[in-house]
Design a protein around this motif. Structure first.
Motif, short mmCIF file in Angstrom:
data_model
loop_
_atom_site.label_atom_id
_atom_site.label_comp_id
_atom_site.label_asym_id
_atom_site.label_seq_id
_atom_site.Cartn_x
_atom_site.Cartn_y
_atom_site.Cartn_z
N TYR A 51 0.85 -1.20 0.00
CA TYR A 51 0.00 0.00 0.00
C TYR A 51 0.88 1.24 0.00
N ASP A 52 0.33 2.29 -0.57
CA ASP A 52 1.11 3.51 -0.78
C ASP A 52 0.86 4.51 0.36
N ILE A 53 1.40 4.19 1.52
CA ILE A 53 1.33 5.12 2.64
C ILE A 53 2.73 5.23 3.23
N PRO A 54 2.99 6.26 4.02
CA PRO A 54 4.32 6.40 4.61
C PRO A 54 4.69 5.19 5.46
N VAL A 55 5.95 4.81 5.42
CA VAL A 55 6.45 3.66 6.18
C VAL A 55 7.48 4.15 7.19
N LEU A 66 8.65 8.28 16.16
CA LEU A 66 7.36 7.72 15.79
C LEU A 66 6.24 8.73 16.04
N THR A 67 6.34 9.49 17.13
CA THR A 67 5.35 10.53 17.41
C THR A 67 5.38 11.61 16.33
N LYS A 94 2.93 14.11 11.58
CA LYS A 94 3.21 14.66 10.24
C LYS A 94 2.18 14.17 9.23
N TYR A 95 1.88 12.85 9.26
CA TYR A 95 1.03 12.26 8.22
C TYR A 95 -0.36 11.89 8.71
N SER A 96 -0.70 12.31 9.93
CA SER A 96 -2.03 12.06 10.48
C SER A 96 -2.38 10.57 10.40
N LEU A 97 -1.46 9.72 10.83
CA LEU A 97 -1.66 8.27 10.77
C LEU A 97 -2.17 7.74 12.11
N THR A 98 -2.93 6.66 12.03
CA THR A 98 -3.43 6.00 13.24
C THR A 98 -2.50 4.86 13.63
N SER A 99 -2.72 4.32 14.85
CA SER A 99 -1.89 3.19 15.29
C SER A 99 -2.08 1.98 14.39
N VAL A 126 4.12 -0.52 23.26
CA VAL A 126 4.87 0.51 22.55
C VAL A 126 3.91 1.63 22.18
N PRO A 127 4.14 2.86 22.65
CA PRO A 127 3.18 3.95 22.45
C PRO A 127 3.10 4.39 21.01
N PHE A 128 1.97 4.08 20.41
CA PHE A 128 1.77 4.53 19.04
C PHE A 128 1.18 5.92 19.07
#
Length: 1002
Positions: free
Chosen positions: A926-930, A962-963, A968-973, A1000-1002
């Motif tokens: 999938y094309d999302i930030p890694v 990670l925070t 930056k990309y408004s990503l969920t855990s 691990v704090p997402f």
């Protein structure tokens, strides 16, 4: 503050407030504050109209042109509005319309002329640079010492002497054509190959020369051979002329050298021998008589200890403008007219000139010329009795007569453009008659600064030159040390500003980008002289070492050992900032990318120098100058008046600023002082700015049209205790901790709290330029069996992994980091842009076994293993970075910041580049930030082979990044869960075994 001041030469009081209210208002055609783009458009439109005016002017026949007003335009616009580019567009347009159109572009220096030539040439304009006879040839070898470099004219020394004799240089040194007195043409042996002569050939296009050509009489650059003259930057100071002579020498009117030689009359062929002798006798008697009369006038002023003359002093003695004019001409009759022809050898010319020059002729002739010109316009009145401008006296040592005047511009009828950021209407019309009574030809643009520019101004001191450079041969050593201490503080402050505005402090050489962004310090030339070993005392010291100077006591010989700024001389590349001095700033563009521009002090001349400059400028003006009288000690001081410096936040700071009560002298003061501040600010090009720029004005002189963002004291500019602690390794958050760690800096437990209430310039700069390198760190220490949490700020430009080491330089007890957060606005600047692509990228995992020993930062292999094992790790790590570069989004610079901040460690020790990444698993489809979890693993030697390991600091660092990444990309855990699972499958972190993913704090 003084409320009244006496006009020189009278007892009439001049009210200061009245003097202030009489100042000139703003020039006409003033455009209100506009953006840089609008300013550029308006300037282009105005020059287009002017170009049409020029075209229409030259379409007229000669008779109509002679009676028509000449097109002219004076433009006042700040640096960065594209003045030069738009002017060149105008020149190109006129050249395209008329292939024989000839323009002359005058600039302050030859260096600027060369820069302009390059720009014009790139624009497709036919262009050349004109050099004077004594200037170095264009094809000279720059590696040679300047004294050995060839000049434009082989006989430039002789040419200068002939020019001083008011003789035509070309006919005496270059070529003398056949005529009634010359049977054959005579040429200089260097004539056919002379580069100076080549310049005289007909040229259609753009010629560029220095401001000196405004007054140099050169037939090949006369008005009738030019169609347009362009004058760039302030020119009027180059036109001033100051001379002097000793009164005692002038009074020796019976000396043989003061007589007019009879032989100088022999050339008058239209007179008989008797007539020639009669004319000589008449002139000699006239010359002797009036020299005697004026000597008495000058002596009276000396007896009365006056430093000025009244027009009535001369007119009461019978001296009129016509008499003075005749005396001016008779002084030049004293000069021997050498018989020199171009075909003579260099030795013959030198012998002919040896006795021809009498230096006193020029100063005495100028004295009479000044009298002649000023007496025609000076009108006596009951109040001031016509104080003379062009002639004054200095009786502080040997009594000297001082002469003040200016040269006349030779361009008076050719269409003219003047462009200057500090253009003054009165000064322009004084030197260029074409602008007189033509207010509509003045055009002013006020341009907004970029929103990225922040101004800070010191408001509690003007910072005079004497603070850093006291003058005198026998000053106390303590005085010189005090000045050196002031210079050293400035040097250290600039080094701190360099760090605070983006340069790291890790001792590495600056990159080309960092070199361009180094801060710039604009200040007094004397400071630069001390920092390069060119100051008066250093030169005296060197001279004494070469040839002992009588009376030299060496009292200052110990000072250079403590002069920090001598790094500019010894190792200039190591100095993290540039230096430029007042008076040498105009037109320079090399600092347009600097992060910070500091203007230290103000270029304020002494009262006597200021008034002498005004004398020279306005010596033929009918309006009188109000001079300041000296006090009982013989000193003159400018009065002061209160002015307000408002800030953008609404604060108002009242400062006392010196001024001159005479409007014309005050105009000169502002042209020298305020305009130089404007020029210094303009070097950083604050109008066109797409990234932060800090401008610090370290003087309390208000800058016209500028409202600072913030104000500070000089001490707040020069240093910061908080910054010093930060550079040491840690700035504690708690006042008690600050007192414990830095007892000399924070003497009480409440010192830090008090300091935080004050404005801190360096810390403000750190938040702007070093936000991504500032970290809020929480750590734990043991006290009395209890674990106490402490917090502080750490500056870690080499990366988060260096935080612990930096803190250990300050904290001398065991501590454990529990949390790290970025202290700045990191989200938009630091978070990664790492997106996957549909294609697969698989690299086999390599299992490397080796027995290693880590000592003093070096890796040594044992058991027969080679460096190739470690080199493979480095290669694999670099491959990972290349993969990152290939897959990041265009325009996002996260990885350049991430890679520079995330260091690499081997076995817990710092070692650049030794880290690997597991690429056995294919990236997600999938094309999302890694998020690159693998980066937070380190090789370690356990059980005789290299394995993965981690530390508490690794985990804290990973949480931090990670925070940033998620914000930056408004990503969920859930969106980063799969990546983390794959990461856990390929690692063996001991401190994570047995944990669930939610730990691990997402």
């Amino acid at each position: 503050m003084t409320d009244m001041i006496y006009a020189q030469g009278s007892k009439t009081q001049i009210d200061i407030q009245t003097a202030l209210e009489s100042r000139e208002t703003a020039p006409s055609n003033k455009v209100d504050m506009v953006s840089s783009d609008v300013a550029s458009r308006l300037l282009s439109e105005r020059l287009d109209v002017f170009g049409t005016e020029i075209e229409s002017f030259y379409m007229k026949d000669k008779e109509d042109r002679d009676s028509a007003p000449r097109p002219c335009l004076a433009i006042k616009a700040p640096a960065g509005t594209g003045k030069t580019r738009h002017i060149l567009d105008l020149v190109k347009r006129l050249n395209e319309r008329d292939s024989v159109f000839k323009s002359l572009y005058l600039v302050p220096s030859l260096d600027l002329a060369e820069q302009l030539k390059e720009i014009a040439s790139d624009s497709g304009i036919k262009v050349r640079v004109i050099r004077g006879r004594s200037q170095v040839r264009e094809d000279a070898d720059p590696s040679l010492p300047e004294i050995e470099q060839p000049r434009m004219c082989q006989r430039f020394v002789e040419a200068e002497k002939l020019s001083s004799l008011s003789l035509d240089v070309k006919s005496h040194l270059c070529i003398k054509k056949k005529g009634k007195d010359n049977n054959e043409e005579k040429k200089c042996p260097y004539y056919d190959t002379c580069p100076y002569i080549k310049q005289m050939e007909k040229f259609n296009g753009l010629s560029i020369a220095s401001h000196a050509y405004m007054s140099i009489k050169a037939d090949w650059l006369s008005e009738d051979k030019l169609d347009l003259v362009i004058i760039d930057e302030s020119f009027w100071q180059s036109m001033l002329r100051h001379q002097q002579f000793e009164l005692s020498e002038f009074k020796k009117i019976d000396k043989p050298s003061r007589q007019i030689p009879l032989k100088n009359y022999q050339a008058k062929a239209d007179m008989s021998a008797v007539q020639i002798e009669d004319a000589w006798m008449e002139d000699t008697l006239f010359h002797h008589e009036w020299n005697g009369i004026v000597s008495k006038v000058l002596s009276y002023a000396y007896v009365e200890e006056k430093d000025y003359f009244l027009a009535s002093d001369f007119t009461d003695a019978g001296i009129t403008a016509d008499i003075a004019e005749r005396m001016y001409r008779l002084e030049y009759m004293r000069l021997d007219r050498p018989n020199i022809t171009p075909d003579m050898s260099d030795g013959e010319i030198a012998d002919a000139l040896k006795d021809a020059i009498k230096q006193d002729v020029f100063s005495y002739a100028r004295f009479w010329k000044n009298l002649s010109e000023e007496l025609r316009v000076r009108v006596s009145n009951d109040d001031h009795k016509g104080v003379m401008h062009s002639v004054s006296m200095d009786w502080s040592g040997k009594p000297r007569i001082l002469l003040h005047s200016h040269k006349s511009a030779k361009f008076t009828t050719v269409p003219t453009v003047v462009i200057d950021a500090d253009l003054d209407k009165e000064l322009t019309t004084e030197f260029l008659p074409i602008f007189r009574d033509r207010d509509d030809r003045f055009f002013e643009l006020n341009v907004q600064m970029s929103e990225h520019v922040k101004f800070t101004q010191v408001t509690n001191t003007p910072l005079s030159k004497s603070t850093f450079s006291p003058f005198g041969d026998k000053l106390p050593l303590a005085t010189m040390r005090k000045a050196q201490y002031a210079r050293n503080r400035v040097f250290d402050a600039m080094k701190n500003i360099a760090i605070a505005t983006g340069l790291t402090d890790d001792g590495r050489a600056l990159t080309p980008e960092q070199q361009e962004r180094k801060p710039l310090l604009c200040s007094y030339k004397a400071i630069g002289d001390y920092w390069t070993g060119q100051d008066y005392h250093s030169k005296r010291r060197e001279q004494n070492a070469y040839s002992p100077i009588p009376g030299y006591d060496g009292r200052y010989d110990s000072l250079p050992a403590n002069e920090d700024g001598l790094a500019f001389r010894d190792d200039p590349d190591s100095v993290p900032f540039d230096f430029a001095h007042f008076g040498n700033l105009r037109g320079k563009d090399q600092w347009k990318n600097t992060n910070c521009n500091v203007v230290l002090g103000r270029n304020e001349p002494p009262v006597s120098g200021l008034e002498d400059t005004a004398r020279a400028v306005f010596y033929k003006s009918p309006s009188e100058i109000v001079f300041i009288d000296a006090n009982e000690d013989g000193n003159k001081f400018l009065p002061r008046k209160p002015e307000n410096i408002p800030t953008k936040k609404g604060g108002i700071h009242t400062v006392n600023v010196s001024f001159h009560p005479d409007r014309n002298v005050d105009r000169i003061l502002r042209q020298i002082r305020e305009s130089e501040l404007t020029q210094a600010i303009g070097r950083a090009r604050p109008i066109h700015r797409d990234r932060p720029l800090e401008i610090i004005i370290a003087t309390n002189v208000p800058v016209p049209g500028l409202i600072p963002d913030r104000a500070c004291t000089y001490e707040q500019f020069i240093g910061s205790r908080s910054f010093e602690c930060l550079m040491d390794g840690l700035l504690p958050q708690e006042s008690q901790t600050a007192h414990e760690l830095f007892p000399e800096t924070f003497r009480t437990s409440s010192s830090l709290q008090a300091i935080r209430k004050r404005f801190d310039l360096l810390m403000e700069l750190m938040k702007t330029y070093q936000a991504h390198n500032l970290y809020e760190v929480a750590y734990k220490v043991m006290r009395n069996g209890k674990s106490l949490t402490r917090k502080g700020l750490v500056f870690a430009p080499e990366g988060v992994h260096t935080i612990e080491g930096r803190m250990s330089r300050v904290i001398k007890e065991e501590f454990k980091i529990s949390d790290i957060k970025c202290a700045g606005e990191y989200v938009e600047e630091i978070a990664p842009t790492f997106k996957t692509k549909p294609e697969d990228y698989v690299l086999s995992k390599s299992q490397i076994s080796a027995r290693v020993e880590v000592a003093k930062g070096d890796i040594k292999l044992k058991g027969g293993y080679t460096n190739e094992d470690i080199e493979f790790c480095v290669h694999e790590y670099n491959e990972m970075l290349d993969w990152i570069d290939d897959h990041k989004c265009p325009g996002d610079d996260f990885w350049s910041k991430f890679k520079s901040s995330r260091g690499c460690r081997f076995g817990g020790c710092d070692f650049e580049g030794v880290m690997s990444i597991d690429r056995t698993l294919e990236p997600p489809k999938y094309d999302i930030p890694v998020f690159p979890f693998q980066v937070f693993r380190d090789y370690a030697f356990e059980g005789g082979k290299l394995t993965w390991s981690s530390s508490d600091l690794d985990e804290v660092e990973m949480r931090f990044w990670l925070t940033c990444f998620k914000e930056k990309y408004s990503l969920t855990s859930e969106q980063v869960y799969m990546d983390f699972k794959r990461y856990m499958m390929s690692t063996s972190f001991e401190n994570m075994k047995g944990r669930v993913l939610e730990d691990v704090p997402f």
